[in-house]
Motif scaffolding. Sequence first.
Motif, short mmCIF file in Angstrom:
data_model
loop_
_atom_site.label_atom_id
_atom_site.label_comp_id
_atom_site.label_asym_id
_atom_site.label_seq_id
_atom_site.Cartn_x
_atom_site.Cartn_y
_atom_site.Cartn_z
N VAL A 1 132.49 65.44 47.14
CA VAL A 1 132.98 66.74 47.37
C VAL A 1 131.75 67.20 48.54
O VAL A 1 130.63 67.35 48.25
N GLY A 2 132.29 67.89 49.54
CA GLY A 2 131.51 68.63 50.55
C GLY A 2 131.15 67.51 51.84
O GLY A 2 130.70 68.13 52.70
N MET A 3 131.43 66.24 51.43
CA MET A 3 131.20 65.37 52.61
C MET A 3 132.59 65.25 53.57
O MET A 3 133.65 65.70 53.12
N TYR A 4 132.69 65.05 54.73
CA TYR A 4 133.77 64.77 55.48
C TYR A 4 134.29 63.57 55.46
O TYR A 4 133.81 62.38 56.00
N PRO A 5 135.33 63.34 54.71
CA PRO A 5 135.99 61.88 54.63
C PRO A 5 136.38 61.20 55.72
O PRO A 5 136.51 59.98 56.15
N SER A 6 136.75 61.82 56.90
CA SER A 6 137.04 61.41 58.00
C SER A 6 135.88 60.64 58.88
O SER A 6 136.17 59.69 59.37
#
Length: 79
Positions: free
Chosen positions: A61-66
């Motif tokens: 959570v908080g990271m950019y999945p893209s």
Amino acid sequence: VPPENVSNKNLLQVRRGGLFFKEKYYKCVHSNEHSIYLQNLEGGLIVVKTKTFILVGTFRVGMYPSMWVGAVKKLGKRS
């Protein structure tokens, strides 16, 4: 991916019922012929099937999945 984490589930089963990976449940949010995107409250998984390997990228959570999707897919093209 260790053999104990690979199941014989087909893609339709994963879309409907999600997937357990390292004793955590992930819900499928998107899939296509070569990749599956899964999430839970702590983060997610990107699973990419290549000719030789099954690559698994994780994110919190908080990271950019893209960013992870792009990185894992690019790595998959090289395999």
